[in-house]
Scaffold this motif. Structure first.
Motif, PDB file in Angstrom:
ATOM      1  N   ALA A 129       2.976  10.643  -9.242  1.00 48.64           N
ATOM      2  CA  ALA A 129       2.305  10.967 -10.506  1.00 48.64           C
ATOM      3  C   ALA A 129       1.497  12.257 -10.378  1.00 48.64           C
ATOM      4  CB  ALA A 129       1.406   9.816 -10.934  1.00 48.64           C
ATOM      5  N   ALA A 130       0.777  12.395  -9.267  1.00 44.90           N
ATOM      6  CA  ALA A 130      -0.031  13.602  -9.055  1.00 44.90           C
ATOM      7  C   ALA A 130       0.870  14.834  -8.949  1.00 44.90           C
ATOM      8  CB  ALA A 130      -0.876  13.457  -7.798  1.00 44.90           C
ATOM      9  N   VAL A 155       3.624   5.840  -5.628  1.00 47.32           N
ATOM     10  CA  VAL A 155       3.503   5.948  -7.085  1.00 47.32           C
ATOM     11  C   VAL A 155       2.418   6.975  -7.441  1.00 47.32           C
ATOM     12  CG1 VAL A 155       2.774   4.713  -9.180  1.00 47.32           C
ATOM     13  CG2 VAL A 155       4.385   3.631  -7.586  1.00 47.32           C
ATOM     14  N   GLU A 156       1.259   6.875  -6.784  1.00 45.45           N
ATOM     15  CA  GLU A 156       0.158   7.807  -7.064  1.00 45.45           C
ATOM     16  C   GLU A 156       0.519   9.240  -6.666  1.00 45.45           C
ATOM     17  OE1 GLU A 156      -3.558   6.499  -5.412  1.00 45.45           O
ATOM     18  OE2 GLU A 156      -3.283   4.464  -6.192  1.00 45.45           O
ATOM     19  N   GLU A 157       1.148   9.393  -5.502  1.00 44.48           N
ATOM     20  CA  GLU A 157       1.542  10.724  -5.038  1.00 44.48           C
ATOM     21  C   GLU A 157       2.547  11.359  -6.008  1.00 44.48           C
ATOM     22  OE1 GLU A 157       3.765  12.783  -1.175  1.00 44.48           O
ATOM     23  OE2 GLU A 157       3.322  10.645  -1.131  1.00 44.48           O
ATOM     24  N   MET A 175       2.395   1.690  -3.561  1.00 47.79           N
ATOM     25  CA  MET A 175       1.425   2.158  -4.556  1.00 47.79           C
ATOM     26  C   MET A 175       0.984   3.587  -4.261  1.00 47.79           C
ATOM     27  SD  MET A 175       1.235  -0.091  -6.784  1.00 47.79           S
ATOM     28  CE  MET A 175       2.574  -1.217  -6.612  1.00 47.79           C
ATOM     29  N   ALA A 176       0.882   3.949  -2.982  1.00 53.20           N
ATOM     30  CA  ALA A 176       0.528   5.324  -2.627  1.00 53.20           C
ATOM     31  C   ALA A 176       1.630   6.286  -3.071  1.00 53.20           C
ATOM     32  CB  ALA A 176       0.297   5.442  -1.118  1.00 53.20           C
ATOM     33  N   THR A 217      10.609   8.194 -11.574  1.00 55.03           N
ATOM     34  CA  THR A 217       9.523   7.397 -12.150  1.00 55.03           C
ATOM     35  C   THR A 217      10.016   6.009 -12.565  1.00 55.03           C
ATOM     36  OG1 THR A 217       9.847   8.448 -14.305  1.00 55.03           O
ATOM     37  CG2 THR A 217       8.128   9.360 -12.890  1.00 55.03           C
ATOM     38  N   ARG A 257       0.831  -1.216   0.000  1.00 53.63           N
ATOM     39  CA  ARG A 257       0.000   0.000   0.000  1.00 53.63           C
ATOM     40  C   ARG A 257       0.862   1.261   0.000  1.00 53.63           C
ATOM     41  NH1 ARG A 257      -3.248  -3.349   3.022  1.00 53.63           N
ATOM     42  NH2 ARG A 257      -2.373  -2.740   5.018  1.00 53.63           N
TER      43      ARG A 257
END
Length: 173
Positions: free
Chosen positions: A41-42, A37-39, A34-35, A71, A31
């Motif tokens: 990207a945002a 990765v999302e943070e 993946m968080a 990335t 978790r």
């Protein structure tokens, strides 16, 4: 490869890495990864893009280089985490995941933390880089703690998958 079986019991020692892989701690690591990765990207698609437009030429070059390294690092880590989760959930056998794992590069990507332009890049990007390097070290430790015979195998492995792995190993699969 050295045989690490216990001379008294004839059993191999317990792999703490494999125990961790099949535990709630792995789910937390998954978790967190993946968080991140999302943070990332945002940030790179929003505030980071805006901030990069105000940098000098040297700062822009460092920003572009480090965001690319960031990335790339995160995509490799996400691939490893997703493969391991697929094994844990019975979606892949350990042998299948082992073949795919060979495509994942967990080697460290260097990050220049000094030099022209480094001081200009946003603190948020530096924090994301630091968090990704920390995650990479955790995954490398887990991956390194798993022996060749136990690669990608959760602690509570399905007996059917274990038999399939043995057959695959016996027939060179």
């Amino acid at each position: 490869m050295t045989d690490h079986t216990d001379i008294f019991t004839g059993e191999a020692p317990i792999s703490f890495a494999n125990r961790l892989i099949g535990s709630d701690s792995f789910n937390d690591l998954f978790r967190q990864g993946m968080a991140l990765v999302e943070e990332t990207a945002a940030y790179l698609d929003g505030p980071g893009r805006d901030a990069s437009r105000t940098l000098s030429r040297a700062g822009s070059l460092v920003y572009a280089t480090e965001s690319m390294r960031l990335t790339t690092r995160l995509m490799q880590l996400a691939s490893w985490l997703l493969l391991q989760r697929a094994v844990n959930e019975g979606e892949m056998t350990a042998a299948q995941a082992g073949q795919e794992k060979n495509k994942v590069n967990l080697a460290s990507l260097s990050t220049a933390t000094s030099g022209p332009g480094w001081d200009e890049i946003p603190v948020e990007l530096k924090e994301l880089i630091t968090a990704s390097v920390h995650l990479q070290k955790r995954v490398q430790q887990l991956d390194g703690g798993m022996s060749d015979k136990q690669i990608m195998r959760p602690a509570n492995a399905n007996p059917v998958n274990q038999q399939l792995d043995r057959l695959a190993a016996a027939f060179g699969g």
